[in-house]
Design an enzyme around this catalytic site. Structure first.
Site, short mmCIF file in Angstrom:
data_model
loop_
_atom_site.label_atom_id
_atom_site.label_comp_id
_atom_site.label_asym_id
_atom_site.label_seq_id
_atom_site.Cartn_x
_atom_site.Cartn_y
_atom_site.Cartn_z
N GLU A 129 6.32 8.91 -0.07
CA GLU A 129 6.52 10.27 0.41
C GLU A 129 7.07 10.15 1.82
O GLU A 129 6.49 9.45 2.66
CB GLU A 129 5.17 11.02 0.43
CG GLU A 129 5.35 12.45 0.89
CD GLU A 129 4.06 13.26 0.93
OE1 GLU A 129 3.03 12.77 0.45
OE2 GLU A 129 4.12 14.37 1.47
N ARG A 177 -5.38 -0.89 -3.63
CA ARG A 177 -4.60 -0.75 -2.40
C ARG A 177 -5.04 -1.79 -1.39
O ARG A 177 -6.16 -2.29 -1.43
CB ARG A 177 -4.66 0.69 -1.87
CG ARG A 177 -5.86 1.10 -1.10
CD ARG A 177 -5.77 2.53 -0.50
NE ARG A 177 -4.88 3.47 -1.14
CZ ARG A 177 -3.89 4.13 -0.49
NH1 ARG A 177 -3.67 3.95 0.79
NH2 ARG A 177 -3.14 4.99 -1.12
N LYS A 225 -1.53 7.28 6.72
CA LYS A 225 -0.41 7.83 7.47
C LYS A 225 -0.85 8.97 8.38
O LYS A 225 -0.34 9.14 9.48
CB LYS A 225 0.67 8.31 6.50
CG LYS A 225 1.52 7.16 5.98
CD LYS A 225 2.74 7.64 5.23
CE LYS A 225 2.41 7.96 3.81
NZ LYS A 225 3.59 8.17 2.96
P1 ATP Z 1 -1.25 7.61 2.78
O1 ATP Z 1 -2.51 7.87 2.02
O2 ATP Z 1 -1.40 6.71 3.95
O3 ATP Z 1 -0.46 8.84 3.10
P2 ATP Z 1 0.22 7.26 0.40
O4 ATP Z 1 -0.34 6.43 -0.68
O5 ATP Z 1 0.15 8.72 0.24
O6 ATP Z 1 -0.36 6.77 1.77
P3 ATP Z 1 2.97 7.07 -0.27
O7 ATP Z 1 4.14 7.27 0.59
O8 ATP Z 1 2.69 8.07 -1.32
O9 ATP Z 1 1.71 6.91 0.68
O10 ATP Z 1 2.98 5.62 -0.89
C1 ATP Z 1 4.07 5.07 -1.59
C2 ATP Z 1 3.57 3.99 -2.48
O11 ATP Z 1 2.91 2.98 -1.73
C3 ATP Z 1 2.58 4.53 -3.49
O12 ATP Z 1 2.88 3.98 -4.75
C4 ATP Z 1 1.26 4.04 -2.98
O13 ATP Z 1 0.37 3.84 -4.03
C5 ATP Z 1 1.63 2.75 -2.26
N1 ATP Z 1 0.69 2.46 -1.20
C6 ATP Z 1 0.34 3.24 -0.16
N2 ATP Z 1 -0.61 2.67 0.59
C7 ATP Z 1 -0.89 1.47 0.02
C8 ATP Z 1 -1.77 0.40 0.32
N3 ATP Z 1 -2.61 0.45 1.36
N4 ATP Z 1 -1.76 -0.68 -0.50
C9 ATP Z 1 -0.94 -0.74 -1.55
N5 ATP Z 1 -0.07 0.23 -1.88
C10 ATP Z 1 -0.04 1.33 -1.12
MG MG Z 2 1.06 9.74 -1.46
#
Ligand code: ATP
Ligand code: MG
Length: 563
Positions: free
Chosen positions: A39, A264, A274
């Site tokens: 995102e 994760r 984030k």
């Molecule tokens: P946040 O919760 O920090 O906003 P998010 O998961 O919403 O992170 P996205 O931009 O949606 O962030 O993530 C893009 C991809 O990266 C998704 O497939 C997510 O599952 C993966 N991802 C995000 N954080 C991690 C992590 N700590 N370890 C492994 N994969 C991750």
């Molecule tokens: Mg997300």
């Protein structure tokens, strides 16, 4: 220990096994097609690297493809700046989506049609409950939900209302479009989840075309389907969403990818949310998204971590079905290991102490031959100027040395790296009683660092020639947080209370050898005995600025702690 250079040949992992099995059975016609779906609401962090390496790495391993897809359904938090930085970062990590960059927002028309299709099939309805009421009606894990009073509207009424939602007839939050699934389901995600919400907000790509936006769950699986993704890899918190992912694909009768969840990445002393990283940037706790203390990939990059080190780390941590916390030290291990192989060694003095070699002729200079990288013979040698006045580290002299301290002290002989043996004879102190100059003698027979009579010294220290040295600023880092789990909040305080007040130390009086003149931004070096350093973006001609990427293991610090 040598690590595989190829990021995709790590230890076995269950996602790879699933792909292998699917290729065998021909489940997806022998294809592997993954996507990385960030995102664009922030900068990528080291956790994303795990996902990027998995998606791109596994697909490459099977001759497949990977799309980059921006999951941009939330206009209020998303910006072009984030899109640009995400692309830049994925490329820097060494991955290529070729011409396959997509945006969920490109599918808004298609998603709208699919919503209409579900309404027509009696599987979706416009609901007038407020967000708060929807929450109350949803029930809990132990109690079933209650059906919305709007659940049994006719198809015609629903179509008309949904059309008016789209036309902008209602204010934000006044109505939603919901799927009609099962308010008694044990899975809360299936209790008539919201598909569309009203939000009069400009979108970074579609502008003001829409005032209704699809929810993540109504977008993600269908986007995967449109792109004919085979394996939709995501993190474990989406496990409970998989039945909904499947429900939309099945009820729309569209191509159905397989969602697979993995753990994760979490690291000690590190936050990977984030939202919280944004707060650190916005409230000025760090200098920006690319502050070298940040766990963002842009921060890590500025700090001097290499993409190879990150890929090796990701390939070796594996994937699992349970979430744990890895030691930050493990990531640093991979960084050291990679930098050890590739960085030239140089000498730099961070906290200079003047050394005068009394018996070295005034005005004389010579060039000492130094090995650039003992791990890499092809790196060759360089000349290091030597003269009568040098700088050494303040730490390398003790007037009153403790036991086991073998560096310079009164009457003690040590080796200058690539230089001579020197012996401390006297000192000069300032008004505060601090040692500001050490006078020594040298033994001309020990040129290059060995005594012809075979006598040994217990310590070798680094140095730079005062007349030849360049001035530099060096920034030393500690963990950004002093708590192993920075999410643990003390009563009445938020996570920022866990910040380490000593995470940045700036040294402005440093001296480095002239070899570093004109060192390019981001170029990396090992400063002998001090760690790995990289030239910061703030460096400019005449003003060298370095970040310490990672320290060498400091054995002395350990001994001193025990004393
Ligand atoms: P946040 O919760 O920090 O906003 P998010 O998961 O919403 O992170 P996205 O931009 O949606 O962030 O993530 C893009 C991809 O990266 C998704 O497939 C997510 O599952 C993966 N991802 C995000 N954080 C991690 C992590 N700590 N370890 C492994 N994969 C991750
Ligand atoms: Mg997300």
């Amino acid at each position: 220990m040598s690590e595989p250079a190829n990021p995709v040949t790590g230890p076995s992992n269950f996602i790879r096994d699933i792909m292998q099995e699917d290729l065998k059975t021909g489940k997806f016609g022998g294809r592997v097609h993954t996507r990385f779906p960030p995102e664009p609401n922030g900068y990528l962090h080291i956790g994303h690297a795990k996902s990027i390496c998995l998606n791109f790495g596994l697909a490459a391993e099977f001759g497949g493809k990977t799309n980059l897809r921006f999951d941009d359904t939330n206009p209020e938090k998303e910006e072009q700046e984030y899109v640009d930085s995400i692309m830049d970062t994925v490329r820097w990590l060494g991955f290529d989506w070729e011409d396959r960059v997509f945006y969920a927002s490109d599918y808004f028309d298609q998603l709208y049609e699919w919503a209409v299709q579900l309404i027509q099939a009696g599987k979706a309805y416009v609901c007038d409950l407020t967000a708060e009421q929807v929450r109350q009606y949803r029930g809990t894990l132990t109690e079933p939900g209650k059906e919305s009073p709007y659940r049994n509207r006719t198809v015609e009424e629903n179509l008309a209302l949904f059309e008016r939602m789209r036309a902008g007839d209602f204010p934000d939050g006044a109505r939603t479009l919901r799927s009609k699934i099962d308010m008694a389901s044990a899975n809360l995600n299936l209790r008539d989840p919201v598909m569309y919400r009203i939000l009069h907000a400009s979108h970074h790509r579609t502008g003001d075309k829409w005032c209704i936006y699809p929810m993540y769950d109504f977008t993600h699986g269908q986007s995967d389907s449109i792109e004919r993704i085979t394996h939709s890899i995501c993190t474990l918190e989406f496990e409970d969403h998989r039945p909904l992912y499947d429900w939309y694909c099945d009820n729309l009768g569209i191509y159905h990818p397989q969602q697979i969840e993995f753990d994760r990445l979490n690291l000690t002393y590190t936050l990977l949310s984030k939202r919280k990283l944004l707060k650190l940037v916005q409230d000025g706790y760090v200098r920006g998204w690319d502050d070298p203390r940040m766990p963002t990939l842009s921060g890590i990059r500025r700090r001097g971590y290499t993409p190879e080190a990150i890929r090796n780390f990701c390939a070796n941590i594996g994937v699992s079905k349970t979430t744990g916390i890895l030691e930050l030290a493990m990531l640093e291990h991979y960084v050291r290991e990679d930098l050890n192989k590739r960085t030239p060694r140089v000498m730099a003095v961070l906290r200079p102490l003047r050394v005068v070699i009394d018996n070295y002729p005034e005005g004389q200079e010579e060039e000492m031959e130094a090995v650039n990288n003992p791990e890499d013979a092809s790196a060759g040698t360089r000349k290091v100027p030597f003269s009568r006045v040098l700088y050494i580290e303040q730490d390398d002299y003790r007037e009153d040395p403790p036991k086991q301290y073998y560096r310079l002290s009164p009457g003690r002989e040590v080796r200058l790296r690539y230089g001579y043996f020197i012996t401390a004879t006297s000192i000069v102190k300032n008004g505060k009683g601090e040692v500001v100059e050490v006078h020594c003698t040298y033994d001309p027979a020990t040129r290059g660092g060995n005594a012809p009579d075979g006598r040994k010294v217990k310590s070798t220290i680094h140095w730079v020639s005062a007349a030849h040295a360049l001035d530099a600023e060096v920034r030393l880092y500690e963990n950004l947080f002093s708590k192993e789990n920075p999410n643990e909040e003390a009563e009445g305080l938020d996570f920022t209370a866990n910040l380490n007040p000593n995470s940045l130390e700036t040294l402005t009086q440093c001296k480095v050898e002239p070899f570093l003149a004109g060192a390019a931004p981001l170029s990396r070096y090992q400063f002998e005995r001090l760690g790995y350093f990289c030239v910061d973006a703030d460096s400019e001609p005449g003003r060298l600025v370095f970040n310490r990427t990672v320290a060498l293991r400091d054995t002395w610090a350990k001994i001193e702690k025990r004393l």
